[in-house]
Design a protein around this motif. Sequence first.
Motif, PDB file in Angstrom:
ATOM      1  N   VAL A 164      18.982  69.943  31.611  1.00  0.00           N
ATOM      2  CA  VAL A 164      19.308  69.400  30.117  1.00  0.00           C
ATOM      3  C   VAL A 164      17.799  69.022  29.555  1.00  0.00           C
ATOM      4  N   ALA A 165      17.537  69.815  28.468  1.00  0.00           N
ATOM      5  CA  ALA A 165      16.420  69.591  27.573  1.00  0.00           C
ATOM      6  C   ALA A 165      16.251  68.386  27.166  1.00  0.00           C
ATOM      7  N   PRO A 166      15.108  67.503  27.525  1.00  0.00           N
ATOM      8  CA  PRO A 166      15.045  66.107  26.984  1.00  0.00           C
ATOM      9  C   PRO A 166      14.671  66.149  25.332  1.00  0.00           C
ATOM     10  N   ARG A 167      15.271  65.311  24.588  1.00  0.00           N
ATOM     11  CA  ARG A 167      15.345  65.188  23.139  1.00  0.00           C
ATOM     12  C   ARG A 167      13.722  64.939  22.787  1.00  0.00           C
ATOM     13  N   ARG A 168      13.105  64.418  23.615  1.00  0.00           N
ATOM     14  CA  ARG A 168      11.448  64.214  23.294  1.00  0.00           C
ATOM     15  C   ARG A 168      10.854  64.029  24.692  1.00  0.00           C
ATOM     16  N   ASN A 169       9.561  64.163  24.689  1.00  0.00           N
ATOM     17  CA  ASN A 169       8.763  64.287  26.018  1.00  0.00           C
ATOM     18  C   ASN A 169       8.197  62.883  26.197  1.00  0.00           C
ATOM     19  N   ALA A 170       8.053  61.924  25.063  1.00  0.00           N
ATOM     20  CA  ALA A 170       7.300  60.781  25.569  1.00  0.00           C
ATOM     21  C   ALA A 170       7.892  59.717  24.605  1.00  0.00           C
ATOM     22  N   TYR A 171       7.573  58.466  24.786  1.00  0.00           N
ATOM     23  CA  TYR A 171       7.796  57.421  23.896  1.00  0.00           C
ATOM     24  C   TYR A 171       7.291  57.621  22.404  1.00  0.00           C
ATOM     25  N   GLN A 172       8.063  57.099  21.413  1.00  0.00           N
ATOM     26  CA  GLN A 172       7.533  57.283  20.048  1.00  0.00           C
ATOM     27  C   GLN A 172       6.234  57.003  19.618  1.00  0.00           C
ATOM     28  N   VAL A 173       5.721  55.837  20.400  1.00  0.00           N
ATOM     29  CA  VAL A 173       4.208  55.623  20.057  1.00  0.00           C
ATOM     30  C   VAL A 173       3.659  56.680  20.553  1.00  0.00           C
ATOM     31  N   LEU A 174       3.451  57.393  21.728  1.00  0.00           N
ATOM     32  CA  LEU A 174       2.784  58.440  22.206  1.00  0.00           C
ATOM     33  C   LEU A 174       3.073  59.583  21.420  1.00  0.00           C
ATOM     34  N   ILE A 175       4.256  59.976  21.070  1.00  0.00           N
ATOM     35  CA  ILE A 175       4.500  61.128  20.021  1.00  0.00           C
ATOM     36  C   ILE A 175       3.643  60.934  18.982  1.00  0.00           C
ATOM     37  N   GLU A 176       3.747  59.850  18.369  1.00  0.00           N
ATOM     38  CA  GLU A 176       2.786  59.614  17.156  1.00  0.00           C
ATOM     39  C   GLU A 176       1.214  59.716  17.095  1.00  0.00           C
ATOM     40  N   ARG A 177       0.993  59.401  18.420  1.00  0.00           N
ATOM     41  CA  ARG A 177      -0.515  59.630  18.787  1.00  0.00           C
ATOM     42  C   ARG A 177      -1.123  60.968  19.175  1.00  0.00           C
ATOM     43  N   ASN A 178       0.176  61.180  20.093  1.00  0.00           N
ATOM     44  CA  ASN A 178      -0.506  62.737  20.784  1.00  0.00           C
ATOM     45  C   ASN A 178       0.358  63.815  20.542  1.00  0.00           C
ATOM     46  N   GLY A 179       1.478  63.797  19.795  1.00  0.00           N
ATOM     47  CA  GLY A 179       2.439  65.040  19.668  1.00  0.00           C
ATOM     48  C   GLY A 179       3.550  64.709  20.678  1.00  0.00           C
ATOM     49  N   ASP A 180       4.677  65.513  20.552  1.00  0.00           N
ATOM     50  CA  ASP A 180       5.792  65.543  21.356  1.00  0.00           C
ATOM     51  C   ASP A 180       5.385  66.244  22.762  1.00  0.00           C
ATOM     52  N   VAL A 181       4.435  65.694  23.558  1.00  0.00           N
ATOM     53  CA  VAL A 181       4.088  66.405  24.781  1.00  0.00           C
ATOM     54  C   VAL A 181       4.346  65.197  26.010  1.00  0.00           C
ATOM     55  N   PRO A 182       4.564  65.773  27.221  1.00  0.00           N
ATOM     56  CA  PRO A 182       4.767  65.031  28.226  1.00  0.00           C
ATOM     57  C   PRO A 182       3.737  64.081  28.412  1.00  0.00           C
ATOM     58  N   ALA A 183       3.840  62.774  28.831  1.00  0.00           N
ATOM     59  CA  ALA A 183       2.849  61.782  28.956  1.00  0.00           C
ATOM     60  C   ALA A 183       2.804  61.500  30.318  1.00  0.00           C
ATOM     61  N   SER A 184       1.576  60.852  31.075  1.00  0.00           N
ATOM     62  CA  SER A 184       1.544  60.550  32.151  1.00  0.00           C
ATOM     63  C   SER A 184       1.906  59.058  32.315  1.00  0.00           C
ATOM     64  N   ARG A 185       2.410  58.634  33.465  1.00  0.00           N
ATOM     65  CA  ARG A 185       2.783  57.249  33.551  1.00  0.00           C
ATOM     66  C   ARG A 185       1.506  56.214  33.320  1.00  0.00           C
ATOM     67  N   TYR A 186       0.265  56.577  33.404  1.00  0.00           N
ATOM     68  CA  TYR A 186      -0.622  55.527  32.947  1.00  0.00           C
ATOM     69  C   TYR A 186      -0.450  55.499  31.429  1.00  0.00           C
ATOM     70  N   GLN A 187      -0.502  56.346  30.787  1.00  0.00           N
ATOM     71  CA  GLN A 187      -0.204  56.467  29.274  1.00  0.00           C
ATOM     72  C   GLN A 187       0.910  55.646  28.916  1.00  0.00           C
ATOM     73  N   GLU A 188       2.098  55.942  29.571  1.00  0.00           N
ATOM     74  CA  GLU A 188       3.436  55.155  29.257  1.00  0.00           C
ATOM     75  C   GLU A 188       3.086  53.847  29.400  1.00  0.00           C
ATOM     76  N   GLY A 189       2.350  53.357  30.471  1.00  0.00           N
ATOM     77  CA  GLY A 189       2.257  52.085  30.768  1.00  0.00           C
ATOM     78  C   GLY A 189       1.082  51.407  30.241  1.00  0.00           C
ATOM     79  N   THR A 190       0.477  51.883  29.398  1.00  0.00           N
ATOM     80  CA  THR A 190      -0.882  51.402  28.615  1.00  0.00           C
ATOM     81  C   THR A 190      -0.959  51.505  27.168  1.00  0.00           C
ATOM     82  N   VAL A 191      -0.535  52.513  26.561  1.00  0.00           N
ATOM     83  CA  VAL A 191      -0.550  52.731  25.004  1.00  0.00           C
ATOM     84  C   VAL A 191       0.335  52.124  24.247  1.00  0.00           C
TER      85      VAL A 191
END
Length: 342
Positions: free
Chosen positions: A10-37
């Motif tokens: 099942v393909a994910p609807r998005r690869n990262a949280y919205q705040v990371l998508i707005e910053r880096n685009g809809d690309v997979p994020a690391s755990r560090y980014q998810e817990g920091t940005v």
Amino acid sequence: MQYELRQNTVAPRRNAYQVLIERNGDVPASRYQEGTVGIQPRENFHYRPLWAPEHELYDETFSALRLTDPEGFVDPRQYYYAPYVAARAALHDGFAKTLDYLDKRDLTVRLPDAWAEVVRTVVVPLRHYESGAQLISVAGARFAWGTPVAQCLSYAAFDRIGIAQMLSRIGISVAGGTDEALAEAKGLWIQADHLQRARRNTEELMATSDWAAGVIGQDLVDQLVYPVLYQRLDDAALLGGAGPYSLLTQHLTAWYVDHRRWLDALYTAWTSDPEHGEANRAHLADIVRTWLPAAVESATDIAAAVDAALGTEAVVAVAQEARAVRERFAALGVSAEGAATS
């Protein structure tokens, strides 16, 4: 009846949280980014602190040192909770195993008299220095603007109290399993001449209004004390029959090397910032000129006590490390000219 097992992706609807998508685009994020940005509180503060009504509850102007993009700073270690806890668990487990090995063979209580004196009168009292460093880091974690920096300072605060506990355990071991050395260390921290400048400097840094100045002032002392007391004395310990000192302090040296990684990255971020870089370099120069002389005095007094007991050249080593500190800041465009050399 037959069953057929199939795999369905099942393909994910998005690869990262919205705040990371707005910053880096809809690309997979690391755990560090998810817990920091995107975690820094920015609105709905409701009231200003009564003790600092000129600031918001969370305010980037708590320090003169600024970053155009505070969430663009990256901890080179990529620490969030899980890897940080794993790394520190390994560090303290290694230290505990070393200490257990030494205790089973009564090696710490059989240190040569001069080395036992250094441990009891210089090293163990620095548990109070580490406790002060913890409070300075806690203040930085509270007032820093941007989760990436505040997160590093939070972990540094945990580290410093952990180092204090390691020094306490060394004191208990040297005293044959009693708290005698710890009680002695507290009195020395309060009264001994070779520790008073370090104590005064630590207490003044705890009271600085600019959190970054406090953190940097503390780091200036670290850059003199850690290399001299825990690295440069290593060879002298091995040659002087004090192998247990070398075995124990290797763990402090390992922590310091790791600790330096994020601090050096932060210095680089401050001085190279596209908008605030020039002002940051000027502020950093003022901070270094203000606090480096006190750091040199503090470390020199400590080194003199080591020299008196062991006949080493620790005071000379402090002067060499002070020059190295100036050179490192000069490489960042920060002039420490005017700071004392001894």
